[in-house]
Design an enzyme around this catalytic site. Structure first.
Site, PDB file in Angstrom:
ATOM      1  N   ARG A  37       0.827  -1.213   0.000  1.00  0.00           N
ATOM      2  CA  ARG A  37       0.000   0.000   0.000  1.00  0.00           C
ATOM      3  C   ARG A  37       0.855   1.254   0.000  1.00  0.00           C
ATOM      4  NH1 ARG A  37      -2.762  -4.209   2.020  1.00  0.00           N
ATOM      5  NH2 ARG A  37      -5.041  -4.217   2.115  1.00  0.00           N
ATOM      6  N   GLY A 104      -1.165 -12.093  -4.704  1.00  0.00           N
ATOM      7  CA  GLY A 104      -2.593 -11.800  -4.821  1.00  0.00           C
ATOM      8  C   GLY A 104      -2.909 -10.378  -4.393  1.00  0.00           C
ATOM      9  N   ARG A 132      -5.795 -18.118  -9.188  1.00  0.00           N
ATOM     10  CA  ARG A 132      -6.610 -17.527  -8.112  1.00  0.00           C
ATOM     11  C   ARG A 132      -7.774 -16.689  -8.660  1.00  0.00           C
ATOM     12  NH1 ARG A 132      -2.711 -15.241  -3.520  1.00  0.00           N
ATOM     13  NH2 ARG A 132      -4.703 -15.168  -2.414  1.00  0.00           N
ATOM     14  N   SER A 177     -12.811  -9.770   2.652  1.00  0.00           N
ATOM     15  CA  SER A 177     -11.477  -9.672   2.058  1.00  0.00           C
ATOM     16  C   SER A 177     -10.999  -8.235   2.041  1.00  0.00           C
ATOM     17  CB  SER A 177     -11.506 -10.229   0.631  1.00  0.00           C
ATOM     18  OG  SER A 177     -10.356  -9.816  -0.074  1.00  0.00           O
ATOM     19  N   GLN A 179      -8.416  -7.351   0.526  1.00  0.00           N
ATOM     20  CA  GLN A 179      -7.947  -7.088  -0.836  1.00  0.00           C
ATOM     21  C   GLN A 179      -9.082  -6.530  -1.686  1.00  0.00           C
ATOM     22  OE1 GLN A 179      -6.184 -10.717  -2.289  1.00  0.00           O
ATOM     23  NE2 GLN A 179      -4.448 -10.569  -0.888  1.00  0.00           N
ATOM     24  N   ASP A 329      -4.013 -15.463   7.538  1.00  0.00           N
ATOM     25  CA  ASP A 329      -2.757 -16.039   7.019  1.00  0.00           C
ATOM     26  C   ASP A 329      -2.054 -16.929   8.038  1.00  0.00           C
ATOM     27  OD1 ASP A 329      -3.054 -14.796   4.577  1.00  0.00           O
ATOM     28  OD2 ASP A 329      -2.016 -12.984   5.212  1.00  0.00           O
ATOM     29  N   LYS A 356      -6.161 -19.135  -1.281  1.00  0.00           N
ATOM     30  CA  LYS A 356      -4.916 -18.392  -1.019  1.00  0.00           C
ATOM     31  C   LYS A 356      -3.856 -18.817  -2.045  1.00  0.00           C
ATOM     32  CE  LYS A 356      -6.477 -15.881   2.224  1.00  0.00           C
ATOM     33  NZ  LYS A 356      -6.636 -14.446   1.945  1.00  0.00           N
ATOM     34  N   ARG A 360      -5.065 -23.725   0.916  1.00  0.00           N
ATOM     35  CA  ARG A 360      -4.358 -23.872   2.193  1.00  0.00           C
ATOM     36  C   ARG A 360      -5.077 -24.775   3.181  1.00  0.00           C
ATOM     37  NH1 ARG A 360      -2.116 -17.891   3.491  1.00  0.00           N
ATOM     38  NH2 ARG A 360      -0.332 -18.066   2.098  1.00  0.00           N
ATOM     39  N   ARG A 404       3.764 -19.615   3.080  1.00  0.00           N
ATOM     40  CA  ARG A 404       3.364 -19.855   4.471  1.00  0.00           C
ATOM     41  C   ARG A 404       3.304 -21.348   4.791  1.00  0.00           C
ATOM     42  NH1 ARG A 404       2.784 -14.665   5.896  1.00  0.00           N
ATOM     43  NH2 ARG A 404       1.569 -13.339   4.499  1.00  0.00           N
TER      44      ARG A 404
END
Ligand code: S3P
Length: 454
Positions: A37, A104, A132, A177, A179, A329, A356, A360, A404
């Site tokens: 950002r 993403g 995705r 989300s 995002q 996450d 993700k 995941r 991750r």
């Protein structure tokens, strides 16, 4: 940028505990969400934005490259990143495809920026990102007048014809989300009038904080779990200095390792503690973890503190679904902790984990199963059985291009009876460059190569 040669790695029980001195502690890299950002806002502001503590991981470097391709000047000057912005609506048509790598966040947020810029652009990414879902952003963004063309199922590569005179959006996000919320707000920056975004569950609010920090007029109304965010479009964003805190999602790995390896005590300095990011710490405390926050303070508009984590015998918990956005996450590494806890841990409402960097939910279950842990997926819940002792280990984990999963499997291997192997550690560089040497560096008694090439 990312190498295609896989880097298999192995994690074995260290000969000593994980320790750091209280004075020096350790620092994890800068927050990934805030880093993306900061670069985007810097590029949309007038003047020079200086960013300290930027995550220099591959995901964020993709955003830096994209902002350069869109006409902003982005320069690394020692520990400071300088961004000379072009003002809201001032980005220029890129001359080539924008490659967002594994990220993403970069792809979703940038779709919002590009939707209200009147030019043509194309975005792509690696095999994980190209799998995705993007419709969650392109469908609501199209209401501003932008046109999107993508592969089947709304997947990248994605071609964007930005709106000439973008209309402000008034939307409720279809999924919890940050995002998606951020893409809509970033689009609204270059639309006249009020953009209104409603989310039914609160998600991380770094975009809202940064809008304010760069001088935009944004208001947030809290209505139970929901938030209504209203942004006045076409502000003049004024360049601002950004101090990026340590990423709590990265701190999660050495914290869980310290909880699992007997005798450990690690201090992690300057970790971001935004309340919409700290669900893991709440959960670990409920499991009995000796986890302490010291020197809480505010830096660059975000809450920050030092975290002390000490070895603890954990107990199982039931994690409520409404906590998911604040620790989305962190479930893979929480599942690793749960495998050593006493009892059955149930993590509820993990639907979003399926989309993700990998699926995941399935991949976390598989990670534990190959290491002798009993797990079950029931609907959108993950159940992990622990008997209060370290799992057997000895498994080889498929990480599916997911940083991750790679780090979670390695943290598991620090406590299991037999070593744990992973197929590829290279994606760790997307969010946590230096991870292996940082973890090895905390191991006392000269046992510093618990993580090593397979
Ligand atoms: C992020 C939001 C989360 C998170 C991702 C970073 C962000 O994704 O998983 O790593 O910076 O906004 P969703 O918002 O899609 O849940």
């Amino acid at each position: 940028m990312h190498q295609s040669t896989p880097r298999p790695l192995i994690a074995a029980r260290p000969s000593g505990p994980l320790v750091t001195s209280h004075a020096t502690g350790l620092r994890v890299p800068g927050d990934k969400s805030i880093s993306h950002r900061a670069l985007m806002f810097g590029a949309l502001a007038v003047g020079e934005t200086r960013i300290t503590g930027l995550l220099e991981g591959e995901d964020v470097l993709r955003t830096a490259a994209a902002m350069r391709a869109l006409g902003a000047e982005v320069i690394q000057d020692g520990p400071i990143w300088r961004v000379a912005g072009r003002g809201v609506g001032g980005l220029v048509e890129p001359s080539d495809v924008l490659d967002m790598g594994n990220s993403g966040t970069a792809a979703r947020l940038l779709s919002g920026v590009l939707a209200s810029h009147p030019f043509f652009s194309v975005m792509t990414g690696d095999a994980s990102l190209r799998a995705r879902p993007m419709r969650r952003v392109t469908v609501p963004l199209a209401a501003c007048g932008a046109r999107f063309t993508s592969r089947d199922g709304g997947r990248l590569p994605l071609a964007i014809e930005g709106a000439r005179d973008a209309l402000p959006l008034d939307t409720t996000t279809s999924v919890p989300s940050a995002q998606v919320k951020s893409a809509l707000l970033l689009c609204g920056l270059n639309a006249p009038g009020l953009t209104r975004v409603v989310e039914r569950e609160a998600t991380r609010d770094h975009t809202e904080n940064m809008l304010r920090h760069f001088g935009a007029d944004v208001s947030v109304e809290v209505d139970g779990h929901a938030r209504i965010i209203t942004l006045r479009g076409q502000p003049e964003l004024i360049a601002a200095d950004v101090v990026v805190p340590g990423d709590p999602s990265s701190a999660a790995f050495p914290i869980v390792a310290a909880l699992l390896v007997p005798g450990s005590r690690v201090v992690i300095l300057g970790v971001g503690l935004n309340i919409l990011r700290t669900g893991l710490f709440t959960t670990l405390r409920e499991m009995g973890a000796r986890l302490e926050i010291r020197n809480p303070r505010v830096e660059g508009g975000e809450k920050v503190g030092d975290i002390v984590a000490e070895y603890t015998e954990l107990r199982a918990v039931d994690v409520p679904p409404e906590r998911a956005p604040s620790m989305i996450d962190e479930y893979p590494v929480l599942a690793v902790a749960a495998a050593s806890a006493r009892g059955i841990t149930r993590m509820r409402g993990l639907k979003e984990l399926r989309v993700k960097e990998s699926d995941r939910l399935a991949a976390t279950a598989a990670l534990l199963q190959v290491n002798g842990v009993r797990v079950e997926i029931e609907g959108d819940d993950l159940l992990v059985w622990g008997d209060g002792a370290a799992p057997k280990g000895g498994g080889h984990v498929q990480t599916h291009m997911d940083h991750r999963l790679a780090m979670s499997a390695l943290m598991l291997g620090l406590s299991t009876e037999s070593p744990v192997g992973i197929d590829d550690a290279s994606f760790i560089d997307t969010s946590f460059p230096g991870f292996v040497s940082l973890v090895n560096g905390t191991i006392g008694n000269g046992g510093g190569d618990a993580l090593r090439a397979a």
